[in-house]
Structure formats: C-alpha cells, structure tokens
Design a protein around this motif. Structure first.
Motif, PDB file in Angstrom:
ATOM      1  N   THR A 342       0.833  -1.207   0.000  1.00  0.00           N
ATOM      2  CA  THR A 342       0.000   0.000   0.000  1.00  0.00           C
ATOM      3  C   THR A 342       0.866   1.255   0.000  1.00  0.00           C
ATOM      4  O   THR A 342       0.627   2.199  -0.758  1.00  0.00           O
ATOM      5  CB  THR A 342      -0.937  -0.004   1.215  1.00  0.00           C
ATOM      6  N   GLU A 343       1.886   1.281   0.853  1.00  0.00           N
ATOM      7  CA  GLU A 343       2.767   2.450   0.920  1.00  0.00           C
ATOM      8  C   GLU A 343       3.580   2.611  -0.363  1.00  0.00           C
ATOM      9  O   GLU A 343       3.816   3.734  -0.817  1.00  0.00           O
ATOM     10  CB  GLU A 343       3.707   2.316   2.126  1.00  0.00           C
ATOM     11  N   ARG A 344       3.967   1.504  -0.958  1.00  0.00           N
ATOM     12  CA  ARG A 344       4.845   1.572  -2.134  1.00  0.00           C
ATOM     13  C   ARG A 344       4.071   1.882  -3.418  1.00  0.00           C
ATOM     14  O   ARG A 344       4.565   2.651  -4.267  1.00  0.00           O
ATOM     15  CB  ARG A 344       5.601   0.245  -2.287  1.00  0.00           C
ATOM     16  N   LEU A 345       2.875   1.328  -3.576  1.00  0.00           N
ATOM     17  CA  LEU A 345       2.148   1.446  -4.835  1.00  0.00           C
ATOM     18  C   LEU A 345       1.185   2.633  -4.885  1.00  0.00           C
ATOM     19  O   LEU A 345       0.714   2.984  -5.958  1.00  0.00           O
ATOM     20  CB  LEU A 345       1.363   0.148  -5.103  1.00  0.00           C
ATOM     21  N   LEU A 346       0.891   3.232  -3.718  1.00  0.00           N
ATOM     22  CA  LEU A 346      -0.067   4.349  -3.696  1.00  0.00           C
ATOM     23  C   LEU A 346       0.557   5.578  -3.038  1.00  0.00           C
ATOM     24  O   LEU A 346       0.080   6.065  -2.001  1.00  0.00           O
ATOM     25  CB  LEU A 346      -1.340   3.927  -2.948  1.00  0.00           C
ATOM     26  N   PRO A 347       1.627   6.115  -3.625  1.00  0.00           N
ATOM     27  CA  PRO A 347       2.275   7.285  -3.005  1.00  0.00           C
ATOM     28  C   PRO A 347       1.424   8.540  -3.067  1.00  0.00           C
ATOM     29  O   PRO A 347       1.614   9.462  -2.276  1.00  0.00           O
ATOM     30  CB  PRO A 347       3.564   7.437  -3.830  1.00  0.00           C
ATOM     31  N   GLN A 348       0.461   8.628  -4.024  1.00  0.00           N
ATOM     32  CA  GLN A 348      -0.340   9.839  -4.157  1.00  0.00           C
ATOM     33  C   GLN A 348      -1.334  10.016  -3.012  1.00  0.00           C
ATOM     34  O   GLN A 348      -1.861  11.110  -2.807  1.00  0.00           O
ATOM     35  CB  GLN A 348      -1.083   9.853  -5.506  1.00  0.00           C
TER      36      GLN A 348
END
Length: 475
Positions: A342-348
C-alpha cells in the motif's frame, strides 16, 4: 413521502422509462435489452400535485430461486410487499403474454391496490393490446406513453382513486422531507474563511462503494444493513445501477451507494456496461467518501490502482477495504505484506487507511466505518494562515527551493483556499519554474506535520503581483 408506489411488469415494457419520467431525472439505466434493471431502486416522484416514493423493479422472469432471475424476482416481491400500491405496466404495442397473466394473478393475491398501466399506447396498432388488458381483471387500464409523457394526468387520477384522497394528499406538516439524490448537488467546496472549524460528528455521510466486478461490494452493504437489500451472487457484474441505501451507524445517518464493478476500459465494449460504468463514475463524483473494495485473494491488480488514482484525482476521500479476509490462511504475514505494498504502490495518497474485512461474516466492518469517519475528518480539515506561513518558512529553511536559470524561486505566502479536499495557494516568484519534486516535498510535509494522511492534497501556485509592472521607468 405520503405513500409508496412500486412499478412492476415483465421485462422491457418501459418500467425504468416511467420511473425516470416520474422522478424527473435519468436515474435508472434504460436500454432496449430486456432485463436491464436488477435491483429495486427507490426515488422521490412528482406527478402533477402528487408527491410519493416510487420503486423501480426487475421484470418477471420465471426461473428457479437459486438462479439470478429468481433472485431478481425476490427483490421485486420485496418491493411489492413494501409498497402501498403497485403500477402494473403492460406493453400495449406487443400485447399480453403468459407472464402478464402470472403477474396479474400474483398482484391480486397480494391484496393491495393495483393500477393497470398500458404503456407505449402512442404506437400504431396499440389499440388491440390496450383492450386485451381488460382481460386481466384489474380494472380499466390507463393508457400512457412513458417515453413521451402522454397520459400522465390520467395516471395521476388512477393513483388517487386507488390510494384514496386522504392518503394521497396528507396534511403539509405530516409529509416527511426526503433526502436529495447524490447526483443532484455536487459536494461543497468549503468556505474561504481563515478559521479551523470543529468537525461535525452528526452530519450525514455520503459514501460510494466501488471496486472490480465480484469484489463483494453488494455483500458488504447488505451486511451493514443486516438484510438482503441488494442483489448478490457468484456471478460477476450483477449490479448495474448505482443504488442508494440509508442506515444509521452510532446515531449518524449514512447514505451509501452501491455501484457497478469497473473493469479495464479496453474490456468494456457493450453499451449497457458503458452506461453502468458511467453511472458509477457519477456516483464517485458526487460522493464525499469512497470505499475501494479490494479482493484480498488477488489484491493490487492494475485496475485496483487505477480506481484509487481515479478517486484521488476527483478529490474524494478514499478508504481501502480488503474484502474476503476469511479466505486468507496466514492473516498476520499477509497483512504486513499488504501494508508494504500500500505504501509503495499508492504514493499519491500516502497514509491511506486500509482495513481487512469480510462482507460474508461481518469481520472488521465497525473498524472500517471508524476509518471512514477519521478520513472524513481529515478531508474536512482547515489550517489557519498563520500556522501555514510559519510552517512554510521552516520548510524553506530545511530545504530551500532550487535555483532555476541562476535565480532562486521565492515562496512568499501560503493560505488554505478550501477544504474537501484540502487545497492550498502559495504566492511565489516564477511559479512555472518550481519543479514537481519540490511540490511533492511540500505535500508530504503537510501530511506529516498537520496529520493529513490518506487524502488528496492540492497545492496551487500563483505569481505575486508586481505593483510597478507596466509603469515606465522615470529618468
């Protein structure tokens, strides 16, 4: 509303067209394909001087109770039981069928008033079907054209005669106020006052539930309601219309919208699926919060990431729900892996709240609603201008803006221009020269220092005004 009316009939007789005519908006999907409507959809109807609640239903298709058609018909029966009067719609152009006879017999057994409506009566050759309708034994049919709005006055008189004038025209103080549909008014943009208002714990919430097909959206909402309000099943793509339901959570009114599953755009070819996806996008646009349902057995598909990015670009407050958690064998290890992804793939939307749930068993639903409320609090937050400018000065001390073409960009002033989502304006020199990397630095700083995780943050740049611009230099 003073009373409730259900529209019933076999497929493709014009029930949804009549529903849209009575509510005054194109809420229900309409297509020439039979069986477009599946769930029962309520709406606030107006017919001349009548005000009532109208329910659109699926058409009668005789089949076993375990089939999709059987479950659709169970929803229609629930609407008939809920309604005070039924509008039995027949196709005057095509004439009667055995399904019409079956439905007429069932409506007679219900013991509730029935208004027989002969739709498509404007068509050439419809007289035969109109007179055939007398054989149903439900009284004189009311000839109308839902497509062109003909016969609405006669329909009004027929409804008043069936329900009674006392019920049709209650006293003004007895009429309940009905909530406006989510698509009627967009989400407010907030005011521009430099204040930090307290969060209202009692205001109603409008929530859209989205996800890929067969992720468990309708099952999740049914578990919240504690009843089989929405049509569910193992088949993918059951939901077509965006259906709204209302319920209470800890004394707070929740209006939740079930939406059709959204596949990759390249795979959406049929017109009906395009209409369903457009309806889902409209629900996102006018919701306040959006729950994105992931299938925990196959999370973080490319389409899942696209949906989260879509919600962020629309400026809505997103919350992730990893559904089907009861199917996971090693929950602790799997949860740690999901957090990292979650932290890596959704930085926005860094810091987005993600909750493991099971719509089938009810696991994690209370925690999900608590995350929704916390996200809504952040989405509505406002920061005073004084705090923002002190923060902006400290950020420039730690990491000054880069020098572009030998000149450093100066950030002079910062204020919050709106909430829902939080948006900020920075007055600076040469805004076009400030790189995106520095805007990301400021955005991440706002998330960390003002506790604004998981919501979209907008930063707009504006060139500071030069009072001497346009004036000639005096010699």
């Amino acid at each position: 509303m003073s009373f409730t009316v259900a529209i019933v009939g076999r497929p493709n007789v014009g029930k949804s067209t009549l529903f849209n005519r009575l509510v005054g908006k194109k809420l229900a999907l309409v297509d020439d394909t039979p069986g477009v409507t599946r769930d029962r959809r309520p709406g606030a109807a107006k017919l001349i001087d009548l005000r009532f609640t109208i329910i659109d239903t699926a058409g009668l298709e005789e089949s076993g109770p375990d089939t999709l058609q059987g479950r659709m018909w169970a929803q229609t029966r629930a609407a008939i039981d809920e309604a005070d009067v039924s509008l039995f719609v027949v196709d005057a152009k095509a004439g009667l069928t055995p399904a019409d006879q079956t439905l007429a017999e069932m409506l007679r057994r219900s013991g509730k008033p029935v208004v027989l409506v002969a739709n498509k009566s404007e068509a050439r050759g419809s007289d035969g079907g109109f007179y055939d309708a007398f054989t149903l034994g439900l009284g004189e049919p009311c000839p109308i054209s839902a497509e062109h709005g003909q016969g609405m006055l006669d329909l009004r008189d027929a409804i008043v005669a069936a329900i009674g004038e006392e019920r049709a025209f209650p006293e003004a103080d007895e009429v309940a106020v009905t909530d406006v549909d989510v698509r009627d008014e967009p989400v407010g943009e907030g005011d521009d006052e430099d204040v930090e208002p307290e969060y209202d714990e009692t205001k109603p919430l409008r929530i859209a539930v989205i996800g890929r097909p067969n992720a468990g959206k309708s099952t999740l909402i049914n578990r919240f309601l504690g009843e089989e309000r929405l049509l569910t099943g193992p088949e993918a793509g059951i939901t077509r219309d965006s259906i709204s339901v209302e319920w209470q959570w800890r004394g707070r009114t929740i209006k939740m919208y079930d939406t059709a599953g959204m596949r990759k755009k390249a795979r959406v070819q049929e017109k009906l699926e395009k209409l369903s996806v457009a309806d889902s996008l409209r629900s996102i646009r006018f919701a306040e919060l959006v729950i994105i349902v992931f299938d925990a057995t196959i999370p973080f598909e490319k389409q899942d990431l696209h949906l989260v990015d879509l919600v962020a670009r629309e400026g809505r407050a997103p919350v992730l729900a990893f559904n089907k958690w009861d199917l996971i064998e090693d929950p602790q290890a799997f949860l740690a892996d999901l957090r990292e992804k979650t932290e890596r793939l959704l930085p926005q939307v860094r810091g987005i709240r993600a909750v493991p749930i099971s719509g089938q068993t009810g696991y994690g639903l209370d925690r999900l609603m608590q995350s929704v409320v916390e996200t809504d609090r952040v989405w509505n937050s406002r920061i005073s201008t004084a705090k923002l400018n002190r923060w902006l000065e400290s950020q420039q001390v730690q990491h000054p803006p880069p020098a572009v073409s030998g000149r450093r960009v100066k950030l002079k002033y910062m204020t919050q221009v709106k909430a829902r989502p939080p948006a900020f304006m920075i007055s600076c020199t040469r805004p076009e020269a400030l790189p995106e990397s520095y805007l990301r630095y400021l955005t991440n700083g706002l998330r960390n220092d003002f506790q604004m995780p998981g919501v979209p943050i907008r930063i707009h740049l504006r060139a500071s005004e030069n009072p001497f611009e346009g004036k000639k230099k005096k010699r």
